[in-house]
Design a protein around this motif. Structure first.
Motif, PDB file in Angstrom:
ATOM      1  N   HIS A 145      65.481 108.151 -31.640  1.00  0.00           N
ATOM      2  CA  HIS A 145      64.572 108.017 -30.491  1.00  0.00           C
ATOM      3  C   HIS A 145      64.176 109.414 -30.031  1.00  0.00           C
ATOM      4  O   HIS A 145      64.626 110.409 -30.597  1.00  0.00           O
ATOM      5  CB  HIS A 145      65.205 107.203 -29.376  1.00  0.00           C
ATOM      6  N   HIS A 147      64.661 111.166 -27.090  1.00  0.00           N
ATOM      7  CA  HIS A 147      65.375 111.989 -26.102  1.00  0.00           C
ATOM      8  C   HIS A 147      65.748 113.333 -26.728  1.00  0.00           C
ATOM      9  O   HIS A 147      65.901 113.446 -27.948  1.00  0.00           O
ATOM     10  CB  HIS A 147      66.625 111.270 -25.602  1.00  0.00           C
ATOM     11  N   HIS A 211      68.271 100.708 -25.695  1.00  0.00           N
ATOM     12  CA  HIS A 211      68.138 102.067 -25.174  1.00  0.00           C
ATOM     13  C   HIS A 211      66.793 102.222 -24.475  1.00  0.00           C
ATOM     14  O   HIS A 211      66.228 101.242 -23.982  1.00  0.00           O
ATOM     15  CB  HIS A 211      68.341 103.066 -26.326  1.00  0.00           C
ATOM     16  N   ASP A 242      71.665 105.409 -30.561  1.00  0.00           N
ATOM     17  CA  ASP A 242      72.096 105.590 -29.174  1.00  0.00           C
ATOM     18  C   ASP A 242      71.871 104.244 -28.500  1.00  0.00           C
ATOM     19  O   ASP A 242      70.752 103.746 -28.472  1.00  0.00           O
ATOM     20  CB  ASP A 242      71.222 106.676 -28.544  1.00  0.00           C
TER      21      ASP A 242
END
Ligand code: ZN
Length: 345
Positions: A145, A147, A211, A242
């Motif tokens: 992802h 982040h 997430h 995550d």
């Protein structure tokens, strides 16, 4: 800290303007980007401020109070290896997996900070277990992802600039291809949950996790989040990405793609639970994932590298060991590696 505040505040100000998805689109595609399936309640600005206030009031141990040490490894042997299946934990969610002569990296992070800038934000507790220069040629990178602890611009740009770096295939969740194109990186495949990409040797399937995503002030959930199953003829690996604990996802992953010879499962960034539980598992939940996905063996990731949350940086392995012993599982079933440690499979 400033970067974290910036990110969370901006989450509440964001207003995505996206076209409506087609009527037959899956439930996690919405007019405002992506969402979890089923949807989960988002933290509010008040929640965020309460977390930050508690954090200041209570204080969290400083990075300098930890004395992690890098394991010894053999970068030259890893570079020469074409036969053995190995996994090296480089730090946080970054692992080097070698299988069937292919070299695979998950969420490569080799920079000093997990942040939009390199002068503020969460700093590394210790250097990467292998430096980027020590790596073998990388065939495949998977990104969970957007982040900053998972998608690190400096690391991606340096990987692409290595000799042969243009041949590296990046497999990413929906919506991230343009981020790579902006950096001149074209060898990118975007996958929705349950979609598969194939190379000559590997089959890579994006799997659903619970997430969210955010990278800038006015973006939220515009790009998808995922874990990845990576399968070769003789080896089945899961990178859990995550995630909060979402048993429906993990059991489905186990049923459709398991059992796994090895799974890399997050164990850290879970406190305080009232704020973090939706998006990050704790060690006890990590063990449930290990069982849900039908992993024969698991290794711990997403801990011990950046202070992102309130639990002491060295707490997750202690809790994992206790939970594992309570279940009567041997240490090898769900192992905590030292930064830089290589295991042979
Ligand atoms: Zn994240």
């Amino acid at each position: 800290m400033r970067a974290v505040v910036f990110l969370f505040l901006s989450a509440l100000l964001s207003s995505a303007c996206m076209a409506s998805p087609p009527q037959d689109a899956p439930p996690h595609h919405t007019a405002d980007g992506f969402r979890n399936d089923p949807p989960i309640e988002q933290n509010t600005l008040a929640d965020f401020l309460r977390w930050q206030w508690n954090r200041l009031w209570k204080g969290i141990p400083a990075l300098e109070s930890y004395d992690f040490a890098l394991a010894e490894n053999d970068p030259a042997a890893l570079r020469a290896n074409r036969e053995k299946t190995t996994l090296t934990w480089i730090g946080h969610a970054t692992v080097l997996l070698q299988v069937d002569g292919k070299n695979i990296l998950t969420d490569p992070h080799f920079s000093q900070r997990a942040a939009p800038v390199q002068w503020a934000g969460p700093k590394r507790a210790l250097p990467p277990g292998l430096s980027l220069e020590e790596l073998p040629h990388i065939d495949l990178v998977v990104i969970s992802h957007n982040h900053y602890d998972a998608l690190d611009a400096g690391s991606i740009e340096r990987l692409a600039a290595r000799p042969g770096g243009r041949q590296t295939l990046f497999v990413v969740p929906l919506g991230l291809k343009s981020w790579f194109a902006d950096r001149g990186i074209q060898n990118v495949v975007e996958l929705d949950w349950w979609q598969e990409a194939r190379t000559d040797v590997l089959s890579v399937t994006a799997v659903p996790v619970q997430h969210w995503s955010k990278r800038s002030l006015f973006s939220k959930n515009e790009t998808l989040w995922a874990g990845f199953s990576i399968r070769s003829a003789g080896f089945n690996f899961l990178f859990a990405g995550d995630s909060g604990y979402a048993p429906h996802h993990f059991r489905e992953i186990g049923a459709r793609l398991g059992p796994f010879d090895l799974a890399a499962i997050p164990i850290g960034a879970y406190a305080p639970r009232w704020f973090m539980a939706k998006h990050h598992v704790n060690p006890e939940e990590a063990l449930r994932i290990h069982r849900d996905v039908r992993a024969r063996r698991s290794v711990a990731i997403h801990w011990g590298t950046f202070i992102l949350t309130d639990e002491p940086l060295d707490e997750p392995p202690m809790r994992l060991r206790q939970a594992r012993e309570n279940l009567g599982l041997p240490a090898r079933a769900f192992e905590v590696l030292q930064h830089g440690e290589t295991i042979f499979l």
